[in-house]
Design an enzyme around this catalytic site. Structure first.
Site, short mmCIF file in Angstrom:
data_model
loop_
_atom_site.label_atom_id
_atom_site.label_comp_id
_atom_site.label_asym_id
_atom_site.label_seq_id
_atom_site.Cartn_x
_atom_site.Cartn_y
_atom_site.Cartn_z
CD GLN A 2 -2.92 1.26 0.34
OE1 GLN A 2 -3.34 0.19 -0.28
NE2 GLN A 2 -3.52 2.33 -0.21
CD GLU A 3 2.72 3.69 3.80
OE1 GLU A 3 2.87 4.56 3.14
OE2 GLU A 3 2.17 3.79 4.78
CB SER A 4 6.63 1.64 -1.54
OG SER A 4 6.86 0.36 -1.08
CE1 TYR B 186 -1.20 3.43 4.22
CE2 TYR B 186 -2.06 2.71 6.48
CZ TYR B 186 -1.15 2.74 5.78
OH TYR B 186 0.41 2.52 5.70
NE ARG C 20 0.35 5.92 -0.84
CZ ARG C 20 1.64 5.63 -0.95
NH1 ARG C 20 2.31 6.71 -0.53
NH2 ARG C 20 1.98 4.64 -1.17
#
Length: 331
Positions: free
Chosen positions: A162-164, A291, A331
Site C-alpha cells: 500500500q505504501e510503495s 488505507y 498519501r
C-alpha cells in the site's frame, strides 16, 4: 459468440441477430466470463460478451483486446435475496450505506476499474501467485521484523504494498521515502536509512510497536487496535486521537473502529475540525479509512495465497532517546 451458460446477454444477442444480418451463432459453454476473456486474448475464440466495466478491467491485463461495441444500454448491478429474508436485506442496505459514506466504494472502483496501469502492474507481478509462495522480494525482511510489533508478516507486506508497491526507491509528494514511506525526520529519530529496504521495514516496525503500545489500553481488542494503528501510521496519531475525542463527545464507542472511521471522515468538515475537542485541525479522513480497508483486504488475500510463518516471538519495545513524533501522512 461464446457465452457462459448463465450469461444475461444471450437474449439481447438473439434480438440483435433477428434485427441485423441473422449471422450470430451463440455458443454456450460451461466457463466463467473471466475464462472466456482469457481464451479470447489467447486466440482460442473470436468473440465474447461481458459487463463493460469487467471487460475494461481486463484490458489492463490483456492489451490485445478490443471491447467495442456496447450491445445495449447501461444496466444496474443488483443483489437478489429471498423475500423472506428482511433482516439480510436490512443488513446489506446498512453495509452499503456505510461503505458509500466512507468513500470506500469510489476508491475501490477507481482502483480496480479506472486505474488500468495499476491493475496491469499487479497482474504482471511475479510474486502475486500462489505457485511462487512469495509476495515480494522482501518477504524475509517482513518475516524478521514482524516480530517487533508481533504482527503476521503478511499484514506487514500488505502495508508495504500500500505504501510503495514494494518499491524501495519510492518517494511521495510529502517527502516520505522508501519501501515503508518513512519521513526523513522520523528516519533520523529511528536511526535508519529509509532507502535501505531492510532498515526501512525494521524502522517502521519499531514505530508500529510504539503505536500499538499507545493504543493498548484504549483499544483492548487486538483486531480493532490494528485498525487504529494503521490509521495512525497513515494520517498521524493526533488526528486519530481527535476522532476518538469526537466519538466520546457524541456518545459513540471510542474503541470501535467503525465509529472512529466515521469521525475521521467528518474531520474534513469545518464545523467538526473547529470543534473544541479537536486539537489537530482539518484532515482528509477518507484517505486513512481507505488505507485501513485496503490493507486489511489485501491481507485477507495474502493469507489465502501464502502460508503463515510460525507465530512471532514478542521482542521488547525499543528505547529511542529522541522525542517521538508521529509520521507525517504519506498519501
Amino acid at each position: 459468440m461464446h457465452l457462459t451458460k448463465v450469461s444475461p446477454y444471450r437474449r439481447r444477442l438473439l434480438e440483435l441477430n433477428t434485427e441485423l444480418a441473422d449471422d450470430i451463432e451463440v455458443v454456450e459453454v460451461d466457463e466463467t466470463a473471466d475464462k472466456l476473456i482469457a481464451r479470447l486474448a489467447e486466440g482460442g475464440i473470436d468473440y465474447t460478451v461481458a459487463a463493460e466495466n469487467v471487460a475494461a478491467l481486463r484490458v489492463g491485463e490483456y492489451s490485445n483486446l478490443v471491447i467495442k461495441p456496447a450491445i445495449g444500454p447501461p444496466q444496474p448491478i443488483v443483489w437478489a435475496m429471498r423475500k423472506s429474508s428482511p433482516h439480510l436485506h436490512q443488513a446489506l442496505d446498512q453495509w452499503l450505506a456505510g461503505k458509500r459514506q466512507s468513500g470506500l466504494m469510489k476508491v475501490m472502483y477507481r482502483k480496480y476499474f479506472l486505474d488500468r496501469r495499476g491493475f496491469r502492474a499487479r497482474a504482471a507481478s511475479p510474486y502475486m501467485a500462489t505457485e511462487t509462495g512469495r509476495l515480494s522480494p522482501y518477504d524475509d525482511a517482513f518475516r524478521e521484523s514482524a516480530r517487533i510489533p508481533v504482527w503476521d508478516w503478511r499484514l506487514l507486506a500488505a502495508q508495504a504494498y500500500q505504501e510503495s508497491r514494494f518499491d524501495p526507491h519510492a518517494r511521495s509528494w510529502a517527502g516520505a521515502v522508501g519501501l515503508m514511506q518513512i519521513m526523513p525526520r522520523t528516519a533520523r529519530e529511528l536511526k535508519v536509512d529509509p532507502r535501505n529496504a531492510e532498515q526501512s521495514v525494521a524502522g517502521a516496525c519499531r514505530y508500529l510497536r510504539r503505536l500499538e503500545d499507545s493504543w493498548r489500553e484504549e483499544v483492548p481488542r487486538r483486531a480493532e487496535r490494528l485498525k487504529f494503528v494503521l490509521a495512525s501510521h497513515n494520517v498521524g496519531l493526533g488526528h486519530v486521537q481527535d476522532a476518538v475525542r469526537l466519538a466520546r463527545k457524541n456518545g459513540d464507542d471510542a474503541a470501535a473502529w467503525e465509529n472512529i472511521a466515521y469521525w475521521l471522515i467528518r474531520k474534513s468538515k469545518r464545523d467538526v475540525y473547529n470543534d473544541p475537542v479537536v486539537h489537530f485541525g482539518f484532515a482528509r479522513g477518507t484517505e486513512p479509512v481507505s488505507y485501513v480497508d485496503n490493507i486489511l483486504s489485501r491481507w485477507d488475500h495474502y493469507r489465502e495465497m501464502v502460508a503463515a510463518a510460525p507465530t512471532p516471538t514478542p521482542t521488547p519495545s525499543p528505547v529511542v532517546e529522541a522525542t517521538p513524533t508521529p509520521f507525517t501522512p504519506s498519501r
